[in-house]
Design an enzyme around this catalytic site. Sequence first.
Site, short mmCIF file in Angstrom:
data_model
loop_
_atom_site.label_atom_id
_atom_site.label_comp_id
_atom_site.label_asym_id
_atom_site.label_seq_id
_atom_site.Cartn_x
_atom_site.Cartn_y
_atom_site.Cartn_z
N ASP A 8 0.87 -1.17 0.00
CA ASP A 8 0.00 0.00 0.00
C ASP A 8 0.92 1.23 0.00
O ASP A 8 2.13 1.11 -0.23
CB ASP A 8 -0.99 -0.03 1.18
CG ASP A 8 -0.31 0.13 2.54
OD1 ASP A 8 0.94 0.19 2.59
OD2 ASP A 8 -1.02 0.19 3.55
N HIS A 9 0.33 2.40 0.25
CA HIS A 9 1.14 3.63 0.24
C HIS A 9 2.26 3.56 1.27
O HIS A 9 3.38 4.01 1.02
CB HIS A 9 0.25 4.85 0.51
CG HIS A 9 -0.58 4.72 1.75
ND1 HIS A 9 -1.69 3.88 1.80
CD2 HIS A 9 -0.46 5.27 2.97
CE1 HIS A 9 -2.22 3.96 3.02
NE2 HIS A 9 -1.48 4.78 3.74
N CYS A 65 3.07 -3.40 3.97
CA CYS A 65 2.21 -2.26 4.34
C CYS A 65 2.87 -1.59 5.55
O CYS A 65 4.07 -1.76 5.77
CB CYS A 65 0.77 -2.69 4.58
SG CYS A 65 0.50 -3.88 5.91
N GLY A 66 2.09 -0.86 6.34
CA GLY A 66 2.71 -0.15 7.47
C GLY A 66 3.18 -1.09 8.55
O GLY A 66 4.27 -0.91 9.12
N THR A 67 2.40 -2.11 8.83
CA THR A 67 2.75 -3.07 9.88
C THR A 67 2.96 -4.49 9.35
O THR A 67 3.44 -5.35 10.09
CB THR A 67 1.60 -3.16 10.92
OG1 THR A 67 0.41 -3.56 10.20
CG2 THR A 67 1.37 -1.82 11.61
N GLY A 68 2.52 -4.75 8.15
CA GLY A 68 2.52 -6.11 7.60
C GLY A 68 1.26 -6.88 8.00
O GLY A 68 0.98 -7.95 7.42
N GLY A 70 -2.16 -6.08 7.86
CA GLY A 70 -3.26 -6.11 6.89
C GLY A 70 -2.94 -7.01 5.71
O GLY A 70 -3.81 -7.73 5.20
N MET A 71 -1.69 -6.96 5.29
CA MET A 71 -1.25 -7.81 4.19
C MET A 71 -1.35 -9.29 4.57
O MET A 71 -1.82 -10.12 3.79
CB MET A 71 0.20 -7.47 3.79
CG MET A 71 0.35 -6.14 3.10
SD MET A 71 -0.57 -6.12 1.55
CE MET A 71 0.06 -4.65 0.77
N HIS A 98 10.22 -24.08 8.84
CA HIS A 98 9.20 -24.82 9.59
C HIS A 98 7.79 -24.67 9.02
O HIS A 98 7.01 -25.62 9.09
CB HIS A 98 9.18 -24.35 11.06
CG HIS A 98 10.31 -24.90 11.87
ND1 HIS A 98 10.30 -24.94 13.24
CD2 HIS A 98 11.50 -25.42 11.49
CE1 HIS A 98 11.43 -25.48 13.68
NE2 HIS A 98 12.19 -25.77 12.64
N ARG A 132 8.38 -33.70 9.90
CA ARG A 132 7.24 -33.46 10.80
C ARG A 132 6.52 -32.16 10.48
O ARG A 132 5.31 -32.03 10.75
CB ARG A 132 7.72 -33.46 12.27
CG ARG A 132 8.61 -32.29 12.62
CD ARG A 132 9.25 -32.46 14.01
NE ARG A 132 9.99 -31.28 14.45
CZ ARG A 132 11.21 -30.95 14.02
NH1 ARG A 132 11.82 -31.70 13.12
NH2 ARG A 132 11.82 -29.87 14.49
N HIS A 133 7.22 -31.23 9.89
CA HIS A 133 6.59 -29.95 9.57
C HIS A 133 5.58 -30.09 8.43
O HIS A 133 4.60 -29.34 8.38
CB HIS A 133 7.65 -28.90 9.22
CG HIS A 133 8.63 -28.69 10.33
ND1 HIS A 133 8.26 -28.20 11.56
CD2 HIS A 133 9.97 -28.93 10.40
CE1 HIS A 133 9.32 -28.15 12.35
NE2 HIS A 133 10.38 -28.58 11.67
C1 RB5 Z 1 -2.14 2.34 6.60
O1 RB5 Z 1 -2.21 3.50 7.38
C2 RB5 Z 1 -1.98 1.12 7.49
O2 RB5 Z 1 -3.16 0.85 8.16
C3 RB5 Z 1 -1.56 -0.07 6.66
O3 RB5 Z 1 -0.38 0.24 5.99
C4 RB5 Z 1 -1.27 -1.35 7.41
O4 RB5 Z 1 -0.41 -1.13 8.47
C5 RB5 Z 1 -2.44 -2.18 7.76
O5 RB5 Z 1 -2.30 -3.28 8.31
#
Ligand code: RB5
Length: 146
Positions: A8-9, A65-68, A70-71, A98, A132-133
Site C-alpha cells: 500500500d502507500h 504495508c505499514g505493519t505487515g 493487513g497484508m 518450519h 514433521r513440519h
Molecule cells: C495504513 O495506514 C496502514 O493501516 C496499513 O499500511 C497497514 O499497516 C495495515 O495493516
Amino acid sequence: MKIALASDHAGFEIKEKVKNFLNEHKYQVVDFGTFSNDSFDYPDSAYPASKSVATADSDFGILICGTGTGMAITANKVTGIRAANCINVQMAEMARSHNNANILTMGSRLISPELALDIVKKFLETDFEGGRHSTRINKIHTLTGG
Ligand code: RB5
C-alpha cells in the site's frame, strides 16, 4: 524464480527497494502495485498478489504495508497461502524452514529498508525442512479448508 510484489502507500518505498534488489539478482518480478505514495487500500494489491502465488503463477509473494498485518490477514484468507509477517531475519528463516511460508509480509513502520532486504534474502534462500513440519502444514489446510 518469480516473485509477486504488493504494497500500500505505507509500503511503497520499501517495495521499490525490494523490486530493485530482486531485479539485480535476476528474479522475475510481478508488481501488483501500488505505484505511488498516494493513499491505497492494501487488500487491492494483496489479494491479486496472493492469488498469483496460490495459482502457482508466482513462486513466492512479498507484501508490504505499514505493519505487515493487513497484508498477512488478506493473504491468509486465500486458499493455499501461508503468509508470515516477519520483523527480523530469524522469523523469516523459521517461516520458511518450519512453516513453508509462501508469502512474506513486512511492516515499513516497524523495520528499516536495510533490515527488510536482509529479511527478503533469508526468506528466499531458506528451504523448507519437510518431515514433521509437512504433517503440521497439511493439517493447517485440511482442518481449516483454507
Ligand atoms: C495504513 O495506514 C496502514 O493501516 C496499513 O499500511 C497497514 O499497516 C495495515 O495493516
